[in-house]
Design a protein around this motif. Structure first.
Motif, PDB file in Angstrom:
ATOM      1  N   VAL A 206      -6.740  40.511 -49.997  1.00  0.00           N
ATOM      2  CA  VAL A 206      -8.158  40.198 -50.125  1.00  0.00           C
ATOM      3  C   VAL A 206      -8.397  39.664 -51.536  1.00  0.00           C
ATOM      4  O   VAL A 206      -8.286  40.411 -52.514  1.00  0.00           O
ATOM      5  CB  VAL A 206      -9.045  41.433 -49.876  1.00  0.00           C
TER       6      VAL A 206
ATOM      7  N   ASN B   4     -15.567  41.494 -45.498  1.00  0.00           N
ATOM      8  CA  ASN B   4     -14.216  40.929 -45.450  1.00  0.00           C
ATOM      9  C   ASN B   4     -13.119  41.969 -45.704  1.00  0.00           C
ATOM     10  O   ASN B   4     -11.942  41.685 -45.466  1.00  0.00           O
ATOM     11  CB  ASN B   4     -14.076  39.808 -46.483  1.00  0.00           C
ATOM     12  N   VAL B   5     -13.496  43.126 -46.198  1.00  0.00           N
ATOM     13  CA  VAL B   5     -12.506  44.148 -46.564  1.00  0.00           C
ATOM     14  C   VAL B   5     -12.129  44.980 -45.344  1.00  0.00           C
ATOM     15  O   VAL B   5     -12.992  45.634 -44.748  1.00  0.00           O
ATOM     16  CB  VAL B   5     -13.054  45.078 -47.664  1.00  0.00           C
TER      17      VAL B   5
ATOM     18  N   GLU C  37     -12.148  36.327 -47.730  1.00  0.00           N
ATOM     19  CA  GLU C  37     -11.535  36.651 -46.451  1.00  0.00           C
ATOM     20  C   GLU C  37     -10.069  37.014 -46.656  1.00  0.00           C
ATOM     21  O   GLU C  37      -9.376  36.422 -47.486  1.00  0.00           O
ATOM     22  CB  GLU C  37     -11.651  35.466 -45.495  1.00  0.00           C
ATOM     23  N   PRO C  38      -9.567  37.993 -45.902  1.00  0.00           N
ATOM     24  CA  PRO C  38      -8.165  38.407 -46.045  1.00  0.00           C
ATOM     25  C   PRO C  38      -7.209  37.256 -45.780  1.00  0.00           C
ATOM     26  O   PRO C  38      -7.429  36.437 -44.884  1.00  0.00           O
ATOM     27  CB  PRO C  38      -8.019  39.509 -44.983  1.00  0.00           C
TER      28      PRO C  38
ATOM     29  N   PHE D 184     -15.777  39.456 -52.549  1.00  0.00           N
ATOM     30  CA  PHE D 184     -14.582  39.694 -51.754  1.00  0.00           C
ATOM     31  C   PHE D 184     -14.392  38.528 -50.787  1.00  0.00           C
ATOM     32  O   PHE D 184     -15.294  38.208 -50.006  1.00  0.00           O
ATOM     33  CB  PHE D 184     -14.698  40.997 -50.955  1.00  0.00           C
TER      34      PHE D 184
END
Length: 257
Positions: A168, A49-50, A198-199, A196
C-alpha cells in the motif's frame, strides 16, 4: 550480498521476536491513535484502500521523525516498523518512558549492522508478514532533507515479492512542517495529510531473486508514492546520514539503477 551493500541495514541481533508485542501496544494504540487524531486532526485519504487483515506492506515517503508515528496513528489497523534498539535500552524513568512509547506505537527494536545482520533485519520483517501483520517501510531509506522524493531502495520490493504481501503506497504531506529536522518537539499549528493508495500486486514483475524484478517493482512503488505525495523528484538516491528510526536502507545485490 557485500558488506558495502548492507552496511546501513539494521540488524536484529538479540532483538525480541515480533510475537513479543502485547498489552503495551494494544493499550497504547487505543490511547495514542484517538489522541493523535484529536490534536492534529490529520486529513486522511484512501483509508478504504487498506486491507483490514492479512500481511500488508505500507511503503511511504519520508520527511520527518514523526512519520513513524503518523502512519500507525491514522492507519485503520495495527502497523509495525523497525526502530533502533537504543530507544529500548535506556535506564531509569526516561529509558522506561522511551521503551513504553515506542512499544506503544508498534516499534520493533533492531540493532544495526552488515552482512548477516542485514539479512536478519529482513527476516524480522518477513516474520511479521508471515504472521499476517502490517509493516511500514521507507524505500528512500532515510528522511528527505530538501523535501524531494528520492529513488527507492529495493528492500521493500524484495519483501513483497518474497512474501506475496501487497504494498500500500503512502503519501505523507506536512509532517516536515510539524516536526522539521532538528526540532525537539512537534508543532501544534501545522496539519498533516496522509494518503493511502490502492494496494499494489507486484508479482507480475518476477521473483525476489531477480534484480530486474526488484528494480521494476521498486520503481512501480515509487511512482505510486510520487502520485500521492506530489513531491519533486530527486532522481538520485538519498545518502544523508542516519538519525533515529528513519534509516532502513535495504540495498540488495545487482540493483538495477
Amino acid at each position: 550480498m557485500t558488506s558495502a551493500e548492507t552496511s546501513d541495514i539494521p540488524s536484529t541481533d538479540e532483538a525480541p521476536s515480533p510475537t513479543g508485542i502485547g498489552l503495551t501496544y494494544a493499550v497504547g494504540r487505543m490511547i495514542l491513535s484517538p489522541l493523535g487524531r484529536l490534536i492534529y486532526r490529520p486529513h486522511i485519504e484512501g483509508k478504504a484502500n487498506v486491507p483490514r487483515s492479512g500481511a500488508v506492506i505500507f511503503a511511504s515517503n519520508h520527511l520527518s521523525f514523526i512519520d513513524s508515528i503518523a502512519i500507525p496513528v491514522v492507519a485503520p489497523r495495527p502497523v509495525h516498523f523497525l526502530a533502533k534498539a537504543a530507544y529500548f535500552d535506556g535506564k531509569g524513568f526516561s529509558g522506561w518512558l522511551s521503551r513504553e512509547f515506542f512499544t506503544a506505537i508498534g516499534a520493533i527494536p533492531v540493532k544495526r549492522g552488515a552482512g548477516q545482520a542485514a539479512l536478519d533485519a529482513l527476516d524480522q520483517q518477513r516474520q511479521l508478514l508471515d504472521e499476517g501483520r502490517a509493516v511500514a517501510l521507507y524505500p528512500e531509506g532515510t528522511r528527505s532533507l530538501d523535501g524531494r522524493l528520492y529513488k527507492g531502495r529495493t528492500g521493500v520490493a524484495f519483501l513483497a515479492l518474497q512474501t506475496g504481501a501487497p504494498v500500500v503506497p503512502v503519501g505523507l504531506i506536512g509532517t516536515d512542517r510539524v516536526m522539521p529536522v532538528g526540532a525537539k518537539m512537534p508543532s501544534l499549528k501545522e496539519k498533516v495529510t496522509v494518503r493511502f493508495g490502492e494496494p499494489l500486486d507486484l508479482s507480475h514483475h518476477g521473483t525476489a531473486d531477480s534484480g530486474k524484478a526488484r528494480r521494476l517493482a521498486t520503481d512501480e512503488i515509487m511512482a505510486a508514492i510520487h502520485a500521492l505525495s506530489e513531491q519533486e523528484l530527486a532522481n538520485a538516491y538519498n545518502e544523508a546520514p542516519a538519525h533515529g528510526i528513519d534509516r532502513i536502507k535495504q540495498v540488495l545485490p545487482h540493483e538495477r539503477r
